[in-house]
Design a protein around this motif. Structure first.
Motif: not given
Length: 285
Positions: A9-16, A32-42, A65-73
């Motif tokens: 997302g925004k945080v992971g992509t910006a920090m990358g 979870r979103s392949e589209t997001s991964s593609q955008c960040a990787a590019k 760098t997910t949302g807080d609620d997703q970290i335990p998963a």
């Protein structure tokens, strides 16, 4: 040192983007979103991963760098994958959560750290530029702190180390300073709108006042930056404010009273006449 991200997302992509601009090497992104991964990787010239073991194998430092609620998963998935080793460092970027979340992974011997950027994130490109001036807050075990401090040495960012028991209070303060500042300004704008001033005129007329106030705080501190009727002890003005809000916009009365009482506490040592403050408190009722 290769850095991988779980969450694109925004945080992971910006920090990358920020890390690559500072000569750090990214392995890539798992999301979870392949589209997001593609955008960040590019954006970072890195790879896309489709499962945790492949990302972990290709990385030395892994940022969640997910949302807080997703970290335990994510942590549960890491436990099940059993692929973290002593050569890894696991980092999350939550402001409110500590590395206690990582307790189920402590047996792996990996470094554990939380790294929170004291910055709001809009679009990733703007946020990556803002990260140049960002101060970070860290907490974690020795190995995790050492790895993250090495990264911040390369990016030349200042940081503070905080005790894990203070993370929630720290984050509450950050919410007041960022989120609730926006709420406070919006409330002032709505009060002005109720007087008939157009939206665009409110912004044009009052943003210079807000900006000047923030600059005064930076230059002189909060107490010395404060102006207005409470500082002057203008009881009648405060009484008029309270009555006008009661009559015309009663939904803002509690906010005005709460902020007024907090301001009195802030400045009570700046005046000699203690009775003035008792009178001012009464005028807020």
């Amino acid at each position: 040192m290769k850095i991988g991200f779980i969450g694109a997302g925004k945080v992971g992509t910006a920090m990358g983007i920020f890390f690559t601009q500072n000569s750090l090497t990214l392995s890539g992104y798992l999301s979870r979103s392949e589209t997001s991964s593609q955008c960040a990787a590019k954006a970072t010239d890195s790879a896309i991963f489709f499962n945790l073991p492949s990302l972990i194998t290709a990385s030395e430092v892994i940022f969640i760098t997910t949302g807080d609620d997703q970290i335990p998963a994510v942590i549960n998935q890491l436990v099940q994958a059993a692929c973290l080793t002593e050569r890894h460092t696991l980092v999350h970027t939550s402001g409110a959560l500590s590395t206690d979340l990582f307790d189920p992974l402590s047996a792996s011997g990996c470094g554990l750290c939380s790294l929170h950027p004291i910055m709001s994130f809009s679009d990733p490109l703007t946020a990556s530029q803002n990260l140049k001036q960002t101060v970070f807050t860290l907490e974690g075990n020795d190995k995790g702190l050492a790895a993250v401090q090495k990264i911040l040495k390369l990016t030349v960012n200042p940081y503070s180390v905080i005790d894990k028991g203070d993370k929630v209070l720290y984050h509450a303060a950050a919410c007041i300073l960022s989120n609730y500042l926006v709420t406070l300004i919006d409330s002032g704008f709505l009060l002005l709108k109720s007087t008939g001033i157009a939206d665009d005129e409110i912004t044009r007329a009052f943003m210079p006042l807000i900006t000047a106030t923030l600059e005064n705080i930076e230059k002189s501190g909060t107490v010395n930056a404060l102006t207005g009727p409470l500082v002057r002890g203008d009881e009648n003005t405060i009484a008029k404010h309270t009555e006008a809000i009661k009559t015309q916009t009663p939904e803002f009365l509690t906010l005005y009273q709460t902020m007024g009482l907090a301001t009195i506490e802030m400045i009570k040592d700046k005046r000699i006449d203690g009775n003035t403050y008792d009178h001012l408190k009464n005028r807020l009722k």
